[in-house]
Design a protein around this motif. Structure first.
Motif, PDB file in Angstrom:
ATOM      1  N   ALA A  53      19.822  44.317  -7.578  1.00 21.75           N
ATOM      2  CA  ALA A  53      18.592  43.837  -8.198  1.00 21.75           C
ATOM      3  C   ALA A  53      18.845  43.361  -9.621  1.00 21.75           C
ATOM      4  O   ALA A  53      19.833  43.733 -10.263  1.00 21.75           O
ATOM      5  N   ASP A  54      17.907  42.538 -10.118  1.00 25.94           N
ATOM      6  CA  ASP A  54      18.017  42.062 -11.491  1.00 25.94           C
ATOM      7  C   ASP A  54      17.603  43.132 -12.497  1.00 25.94           C
ATOM      8  O   ASP A  54      17.861  42.986 -13.689  1.00 25.94           O
ATOM      9  N   ILE A  55      16.965  44.216 -12.025  1.00 23.73           N
ATOM     10  CA  ILE A  55      16.625  45.363 -12.872  1.00 23.73           C
ATOM     11  C   ILE A  55      17.154  46.618 -12.191  1.00 23.73           C
ATOM     12  O   ILE A  55      16.871  46.850 -11.008  1.00 23.73           O
ATOM     13  N   GLY A  89      11.197  38.609  -3.089  1.00 20.82           N
ATOM     14  CA  GLY A  89      12.506  38.576  -3.726  1.00 20.82           C
ATOM     15  C   GLY A  89      13.571  39.246  -2.882  1.00 20.82           C
ATOM     16  O   GLY A  89      14.715  38.780  -2.815  1.00 20.82           O
ATOM     17  N   GLU A  90      13.214  40.344  -2.224  1.00 20.90           N
ATOM     18  CA  GLU A  90      14.180  41.042  -1.366  1.00 20.90           C
ATOM     19  C   GLU A  90      14.450  40.271  -0.077  1.00 20.90           C
ATOM     20  O   GLU A  90      15.587  40.199   0.388  1.00 20.90           O
ATOM     21  N   LEU A  91      13.391  39.693   0.499  1.00 20.92           N
ATOM     22  CA  LEU A  91      13.545  39.049   1.799  1.00 20.92           C
ATOM     23  C   LEU A  91      14.155  37.652   1.701  1.00 20.92           C
ATOM     24  O   LEU A  91      14.832  37.202   2.628  1.00 20.92           O
ATOM     25  N   PHE A  92      13.921  36.956   0.582  1.00 21.08           N
ATOM     26  CA  PHE A  92      14.354  35.557   0.482  1.00 21.08           C
ATOM     27  C   PHE A  92      15.237  35.246  -0.723  1.00 21.08           C
ATOM     28  O   PHE A  92      15.853  34.184  -0.758  1.00 21.08           O
ATOM     29  N   GLY A  93      15.275  36.148  -1.724  1.00 20.90           N
ATOM     30  CA  GLY A  93      15.940  35.772  -2.972  1.00 20.90           C
ATOM     31  C   GLY A  93      16.966  36.748  -3.485  1.00 20.90           C
ATOM     32  O   GLY A  93      17.186  36.832  -4.698  1.00 20.90           O
ATOM     33  N   ASP A  94      17.595  37.526  -2.624  1.00 17.55           N
ATOM     34  CA  ASP A  94      18.646  38.464  -3.028  1.00 17.55           C
ATOM     35  C   ASP A  94      18.167  39.461  -4.082  1.00 17.55           C
ATOM     36  O   ASP A  94      18.920  39.853  -4.986  1.00 17.55           O
ATOM     37  N   ASP A  95      16.902  39.859  -3.984  1.00 20.92           N
ATOM     38  CA  ASP A  95      16.325  40.908  -4.840  1.00 20.92           C
ATOM     39  C   ASP A  95      16.437  40.572  -6.320  1.00 20.92           C
ATOM     40  O   ASP A  95      16.797  41.415  -7.150  1.00 20.92           O
ATOM     41  N   GLN A  96      16.093  39.324  -6.657  1.00 24.33           N
ATOM     42  CA  GLN A  96      16.192  38.887  -8.047  1.00 24.33           C
ATOM     43  C   GLN A  96      14.825  38.580  -8.653  1.00 24.33           C
ATOM     44  O   GLN A  96      14.745  37.880  -9.667  1.00 24.33           O
ATOM     45  N   GLN A  97      13.750  39.116  -8.057  1.00 22.64           N
ATOM     46  CA  GLN A  97      12.413  38.815  -8.556  1.00 22.64           C
ATOM     47  C   GLN A  97      11.707  40.053  -9.115  1.00 22.64           C
ATOM     48  O   GLN A  97      10.499  40.035  -9.325  1.00 22.64           O
ATOM     49  N   ARG A  98      12.452  41.116  -9.355  1.00 20.21           N
ATOM     50  CA  ARG A  98      11.809  42.342  -9.843  1.00 20.21           C
ATOM     51  C   ARG A  98      11.245  42.178 -11.256  1.00 20.21           C
ATOM     52  O   ARG A  98      10.246  42.808 -11.599  1.00 20.21           O
ATOM     53  N   SER A  99      11.865  41.363 -12.068  1.00 23.15           N
ATOM     54  CA  SER A  99      11.337  41.145 -13.423  1.00 23.15           C
ATOM     55  C   SER A  99       9.952  40.512 -13.366  1.00 23.15           C
ATOM     56  O   SER A  99       9.037  40.928 -14.095  1.00 23.15           O
ATOM     57  N   LEU A 100       9.786  39.515 -12.508  1.00 15.54           N
ATOM     58  CA  LEU A 100       8.485  38.878 -12.361  1.00 15.54           C
ATOM     59  C   LEU A 100       7.469  39.863 -11.788  1.00 15.54           C
ATOM     60  O   LEU A 100       6.315  39.910 -12.242  1.00 15.54           O
ATOM     61  N   VAL A 141       3.684  41.324 -13.302  1.00 15.73           N
ATOM     62  CA  VAL A 141       2.420  41.422 -12.562  1.00 15.73           C
ATOM     63  C   VAL A 141       1.928  42.865 -12.552  1.00 15.73           C
ATOM     64  O   VAL A 141       0.731  43.133 -12.685  1.00 15.73           O
ATOM     65  N   PHE A 142       2.851  43.812 -12.403  1.00 19.55           N
ATOM     66  CA  PHE A 142       2.494  45.227 -12.468  1.00 19.55           C
ATOM     67  C   PHE A 142       1.828  45.554 -13.798  1.00 19.55           C
ATOM     68  O   PHE A 142       0.838  46.299 -13.853  1.00 19.55           O
TER      69      PHE A 142
END
Length: 306
Positions: free
Chosen positions: A85-87, A226-237, A241-242
């Motif tokens: 992950a990115d985080i 991010g996990e299903l399509f982007g190699d888990d690199q969308q956690r920052s975004l 939102v959180f």
């Protein structure tokens, strides 16, 4: 037995612990996610104990199974899964990559999710499609002053869609996960619009909670995509939102706190006879109807169920 106000305070703390648990999991920070997850499960168990209607108890049991499965899934990912992950604040996996243990815990998660869906679906049928059942008589504890169900059909379907999204996400079912998430987000927008249209009658409580839930769902959906399509690199975004959801929830808690203080002040002044109207009385009278309608203490419901 905790009174109505105590139950609502318990629900607020439970939601906060669950929200923080998901946020800590997103950041892969087990030092927070594990204790918060345990707190969310325990508080949900407390809610079940204090619910009195059979349908409300069934719904809360379904939610408990969902939270428990979610916690097991979090433990599996945090301890045994690859972390690209990115985080990654906690250095996951904290024990080490072990695909065998991860699959074993994933199977346990599946059991909990499927059980949750079964309970929630049966509860949905019971409440909305069996009109001949007298639910106010068939209370689990058979109390005459048992409160009525507080959730309607869209809210129950909303929970079912959310659990379905999680189950499909767990098994990498892209199509089903995206479809369930899209339907849940759409239904969440409908709940926001409905609560907004009723805010002058019911207050802002349901409206604010609907906004919090929508931000929460959007954050989880961004994380999922991010996990299903982007190699888990969308956690920052997803974390951004959180944070929007946190801001909405803090505003909700502040609003609720002001409402409680005003009502408490009104009740204090009402117990003291005065020759002239008290400003505190006037403030309290404006919020008393709103609060008492939402809380519906057991004492005020005596004899109103039949």
């Amino acid at each position: 037995m905790v009174n109505g106000r105590g139950i609502y305070a318990l629900e607020e703390v439970q939601i906060l612990s669950w929200l923080l648990k998901d946020f800590s999991w997103l950041l892969l920070y087990p030092e927070l996610s594990f204790p918060l997850g345990i707190a969310a499960v325990c508080l949900q168990g407390g809610l079940i104990y204090h619910k009195r209607q059979l349908s409300d108890v069934a719904h809360e049991v379904g939610v408990l199974l969902w939270i428990a499965g979610n916690f097991i899934w979090m433990a599996a990912e945090t301890m045994y899964d690859d972390a690209d992950a990115d985080i990654n604040l906690g250095g996951a996996p904290v024990i080490g990559v072990n695909h065998g243990e991860y699959k074993r815990l994933s199977r346990a998660t599946t059991v909990f999710f499927v059980s949750s869906l079964a309970v929630l679906f049966l509860d949905l049928i019971y409440v909305n499609f069996i009109p001949t059942v007298k639910r106010n008589v068939s209370s689990l504890r058979m109390d005459e002053d048992a409160p009525e169900e507080t959730m309607n059909m869209p809210e129950r379907v909303y929970a079912i869609l959310w659990v379905s999204k999680d189950l499909a996400w767990l098994h990498q079912g892209r199509l089903v996960a995206c479809l369930a998430a899209a339907l849940a987000i759409t239904l969440g927008g409908f709940l926001i619009a409905t609560a907004y249209s009723h805010r002058f009658h019911d207050g802002n409580t349901n409206f604010l909670l609907a906004i919090v839930s929508e931000f929460w769902l959007l954050a989880m959906t961004v994380w999922m995509l991010g996990e299903l399509f982007g190699d888990d690199q969308q956690r920052s975004l997803a974390a951004v939102v959180f944070c929007c959801g946190f801001i909405a929830y803090v505003y909700f808690l502040v609003t609720e706190s002001k409402l409680r203080r005003a009502l408490s002040l009104k009740q204090t002044c009402a117990s003291r006879p005065a020759k002239h109207p008290s400003p505190a009385n006037e403030i309290g009278e404006k919020v008393e109807t709103k609060w008492e309608k939402r809380v519906e203490d057991e004492e005020s419901l005596l004899g109103s169920q039949r």
